[in-house]
Design a protein around this motif. Structure first.
Motif, PDB file in Angstrom:
ATOM      1  N   ASN A 273       0.809  -1.212   0.000  1.00 52.62           N
ATOM      2  CA  ASN A 273       0.000   0.000   0.000  1.00 52.62           C
ATOM      3  C   ASN A 273       0.846   1.268   0.000  1.00 52.62           C
ATOM      4  O   ASN A 273       0.452   2.281  -0.577  1.00 52.62           O
ATOM      5  CB  ASN A 273      -0.938  -0.007   1.211  1.00 52.62           C
ATOM      6  N   ASP A 277       0.157   4.261  -2.574  1.00 55.07           N
ATOM      7  CA  ASP A 277      -0.200   5.576  -2.028  1.00 55.07           C
ATOM      8  C   ASP A 277       0.613   6.696  -2.671  1.00 55.07           C
ATOM      9  O   ASP A 277       0.194   7.860  -2.662  1.00 55.07           O
ATOM     10  CB  ASP A 277       0.012   5.594  -0.507  1.00 55.07           C
ATOM     11  N   ALA A 280      -0.711   8.040  -7.358  1.00 55.87           N
ATOM     12  CA  ALA A 280      -2.134   8.400  -7.411  1.00 55.87           C
ATOM     13  C   ALA A 280      -2.760   8.064  -8.759  1.00 55.87           C
ATOM     14  O   ALA A 280      -3.914   7.610  -8.823  1.00 55.87           O
ATOM     15  CB  ALA A 280      -2.298   9.888  -7.110  1.00 55.87           C
ATOM     16  N   GLN A 283      -3.547   4.457  -8.863  1.00 50.11           N
ATOM     17  CA  GLN A 283      -4.721   4.171  -8.031  1.00 50.11           C
ATOM     18  C   GLN A 283      -6.010   4.484  -8.780  1.00 50.11           C
ATOM     19  O   GLN A 283      -6.991   3.735  -8.686  1.00 50.11           O
ATOM     20  CB  GLN A 283      -4.654   4.970  -6.731  1.00 50.11           C
ATOM     21  N   GLY A 329      -8.012   3.802  -2.212  1.00 46.88           N
ATOM     22  CA  GLY A 329      -7.124   3.859  -1.046  1.00 46.88           C
ATOM     23  C   GLY A 329      -7.705   3.242   0.201  1.00 46.88           C
ATOM     24  O   GLY A 329      -7.100   3.321   1.273  1.00 46.88           O
ATOM     25  N   TYR A 331      -7.877   0.282   1.725  1.00 47.49           N
ATOM     26  CA  TYR A 331      -7.343  -1.077   1.738  1.00 47.49           C
ATOM     27  C   TYR A 331      -8.076  -1.966   2.732  1.00 47.49           C
ATOM     28  O   TYR A 331      -8.373  -3.127   2.441  1.00 47.49           O
ATOM     29  CB  TYR A 331      -5.854  -1.044   2.074  1.00 47.49           C
ATOM     30  N   HIS A 411     -15.153   9.205  -3.337  1.00 48.72           N
ATOM     31  CA  HIS A 411     -14.004   9.282  -4.245  1.00 48.72           C
ATOM     32  C   HIS A 411     -14.413   9.754  -5.639  1.00 48.72           C
ATOM     33  O   HIS A 411     -13.759  10.604  -6.236  1.00 48.72           O
ATOM     34  CB  HIS A 411     -13.335   7.910  -4.335  1.00 48.72           C
ATOM     35  N   THR A 495      -5.103   6.159   4.879  1.00 49.11           N
ATOM     36  CA  THR A 495      -6.241   5.375   4.409  1.00 49.11           C
ATOM     37  C   THR A 495      -7.418   6.272   4.113  1.00 49.11           C
ATOM     38  O   THR A 495      -7.611   7.298   4.753  1.00 49.11           O
ATOM     39  CB  THR A 495      -6.637   4.312   5.450  1.00 49.11           C
ATOM     40  N   GLU A 496      -8.198   5.858   3.120  1.00 48.30           N
ATOM     41  CA  GLU A 496      -9.407   6.594   2.765  1.00 48.30           C
ATOM     42  C   GLU A 496     -10.656   5.936   3.360  1.00 48.30           C
ATOM     43  O   GLU A 496     -11.743   6.456   3.282  1.00 48.30           O
ATOM     44  CB  GLU A 496      -9.554   6.645   1.240  1.00 48.30           C
TER      45      GLU A 496
END
Length: 629
Positions: A273, A277, A280, A283, A329, A331, A411, A495-496
């Motif tokens: 991760n 991260d 971007a 991701q 993001g 996870y 998101h 983390t999101e």
């Protein structure tokens, strides 16, 4: 002590593999099945011990067996990393793996090569454990390739059927394409940071200032790693192998598609991760690919009539949702859905195997129906799992799927809409499966109807355990108070997902998700229960249904664009280039042979002739030296 536990965890399934390979046939079917099951059960017990130790101490266990490779300043150890993520993964790999082994004792009892089947299952679990607990990318790669090999062996287990062999080769080749991406990503990381060790990579990346050149390397490496994940976890365009993998025995489908091999890509991305991260753009690609895969597979699942094919495309769709969470993001949310999916999808696959077992190999849902009374345990366990995967409150899938959609909403609204539509379709095709299989009148043959009965206890006990987990597994991560998020927190730099506090937006989204699932179930109820609609025969499918039933002709496109041109080039090189080159090469050989044949004639064996030639040569050398002066 830690080293001994780690070795016991890894080597017990491998020992079971060796025993069944060399002695399984002579030991008998029941004994070989028991050995294979006990071997994985021991690994599960060891995992419970390690889980308790790590939970109580909060510290990871690092085991280094020996220094493996050293090239310049790159040093790679053969070691294991047992932390929150790896032990959590091991819990359902070995736990559900044990249940699948137990199930297989009954399911495969009539197969003459049952001992070989259990040896392959044990080897598969051995490589999956290696993949999960490796302390660096190279050890992960050993397990990664190992599960690919074992999937080939298991998918093509009934090798007398050529279609099954083709499915096995397809899985193996498509995974190799993704694996090339994984290898390139590993090379880039090794070249840039001079290590492949997870802990060292994390420390370096978090401690250095990411300049543009390093950022570019990280992005390319992350993209290559994701390509590897696409192959193993069946994302577009490398997803077509997974539905064809249904050719293997049903326990294989449950093992590959529920808790082990297809989750390897999610595990790898989650483990790394800290790399993703810092990439971007990658991701965003992951989130888009995941969402599109989820929707694409869900649309195909709407019209499939093979009970295992429906579940296969469901797996691809659910994996897409997991990658959608990874791309956002979140996870820990992806891991949450991996766990709940392992419960309800393993139950669904094993339940479908129970149905197929009861119908003597029949997989077409159009020839089923009315099995609810004859197979009540199979019915109720599959019903619970269908409710879970459809996101019905308060089953496990409701919590994990709601978290994914909530994360996607914050998101990207378009990705949220795509994920929501895929979820509605999931509810529809799962209850389409349930209504066609278990309700109304039986549509099979009279002989099948006469022999309908519930499966034995070795099949139903795993189903019951998995159904309970599918019902209550979501309690590990409740909104606003998530044990799972707290447990995994040390692994993530940012983390999101986090703790979603329930406000008006969250309750609204939750209501929309539940309503969507109920609408999907209602449509399936009206069409396949109230109207008693039975899908048409393959020859009568037309229009959009035909497009979906034939899976958008993706396989045919691959065949025309890739397979046929390669075969044409191979034939061209074989018939023309290789033939010409071989004539050229063989021509050199013939010339050399003729020279040798003529040259050997001067070897007469006459000493007088040899002395005469020697004297002539010596005189020639002396004359040359004299004249040169």
């Amino acid at each position: 002590m830690d080293t001994n536990l780690a070795l016991l965890l890894v080597l017990t399934p491998f020992l079971g593999f060796l025993i069944n390979v060399f002695f399984g046939k002579s030991l008998g079917k029941t004994v070989s099945g028991a050995i294979g099951t006990i071997a994985v059960a021991i690994s599960f017990i060891v995992t419970l011990v390690l889980f308790n130790q790590i939970t109580s101490t909060g510290k990871a266990i690092q085991v280094t067996l020996f220094d493996w490779i050293q090239i310049s300043d790159i040093k790679i150890n053969l070691g294991f990393l047992l932390d929150q993520l790896s032990v959590l993964w091991l819990l359902f790999v070995t736990g559900i793996g044990s249940l699948i082994h137990l199930y297989s004792i009954s399911y495969m009892h009539d197969d003459e090569n049952m001992h070989k089947f259990f040896s392959y299952l044990n080897l598969f679990v051995f490589f999956m454990i290696t993949l999960v607990i490796g302390s660096n990318l190279l050890v992960l790669f050993i397990g990664w390739e190992g599960v690919g090999l074992c999937s080939y062996l298991l998918i093509g287990f009934w090798y007398k059927n050529q279609d099954y062999n083709d499915a096995a080769k397809k899985a193996f080749i498509m995974n190799r394409i993704g694996d090339l991406g994984l290898l390139i990503g590993m090379f880039i990381l090794g070249y840039t940071f001079h290590t492949l060790d997870y802990s060292e990579l994390k420390e370096i990346i978090l401690s250095i200032k990411i300049d543009p050149s390093i950022s570019m390397s990280l992005s390319i490496a992350a993209l290559c790693l994701f390509i590897g994940a696409c192959g193993k976890s069946a994302q577009i365009p490398l997803y077509t192998w997974l539905p064809d993998a249904m050719a293997g025995p049903t326990p294989v489908s449950a093992l590959i598609h529920a808790a082990t091999m297809v989750t390897a890509g999610i595990f790898m991305v989650t483990r790394l991760n800290f790399i993703f991260d810092n990439a971007a753009d990658v991701q965003n690609v992951i989130a888009i690919v995941g969402a599109v895969t989820s929707l694409l597979a869900a649309t195909i699942g709407l019209v499939q009539n093979d009970i295992k094919k429906v579940l296969a495309y469901s797996t691809v769709s659910q994996l897409g949702l997991m990658f959608l969470a990874l791309g956002c993001g979140a996870y820990e949310v992806a891991v949450f859905h991996v766990i709940t999916h392992a419960f309800f999808k393993a139950c669904l696959f094993l339940g479908s195997g129970s149905v197929i077992h009861g119908l003597h190999g029949e997989q077409d849902m159009r020839k089923m129906g009315g099995l609810r009374k004859a197979m009540p345990i199979t019915f109720w366990t599959m019903m619970i799992s269908s409710l879970a995967i459809s996101g019905v409150p308060f089953f496990s899938g409701f919590f994990s799927k709601d978290e994914i959609l909530l994360t996607a909403f914050h998101h990207s609204i378009p990705l949220y809409v795509i994920g929501s539509i895929a979820s509605v379709m999931t509810a529809f095709y799962m209850f389409r499966l349930m209504f066609l299989t278990f309700f109304k009148e039986f549509r099979g043959t009279e002989e099948q109807k006469h022999h309908l009965h519930e499966s034995g206890s070795l099949i139903t006990i795993p189903l019951i355990i998995l159904a309970i987990l599918a019902a209550f597994g979501g309690l590990i991560s409740l909104p606003g108070h998530s044990w799972l998020n707290e447990y995994l927190a040390p692994l993530f730099t940012k983390t999101e997902g986090g703790e979603h506090h329930l406000g008006a937006t969250e309750y609204t989204l939750m209501g929309v998700a539940v309503l969507g699932g109920l609408v999907g179930i209602l449509i399936a109820y009206i069409k396949y229960f109230k109207q008693d609609n039975v899908p048409e025969s393959d020859d009568n499918i037309i229009g959009l249904s035909k497009l979906l039933y034939d899976k958008y002709y993706i396989d045919e496109i691959f065949e025309a664009a890739i397979v046929k041109p390669i075969n044409f080039l191979s034939k061209f090189f074989r018939d023309y280039i290789e033939t010409g080159l071989s004539a050229f090469v063989f021509g050199f050989g013939k010339v050399t042979g003729e020279i040798a044949f003529q040259g050997k004639k001067i070897q007469t064996g006459s000493i007088g002739l040899y002395l005469f030639v020697f004297v002539i040569g010596l005189c020639a050398i002396v004359s040359y030296l004299f004249l040169a002066q």
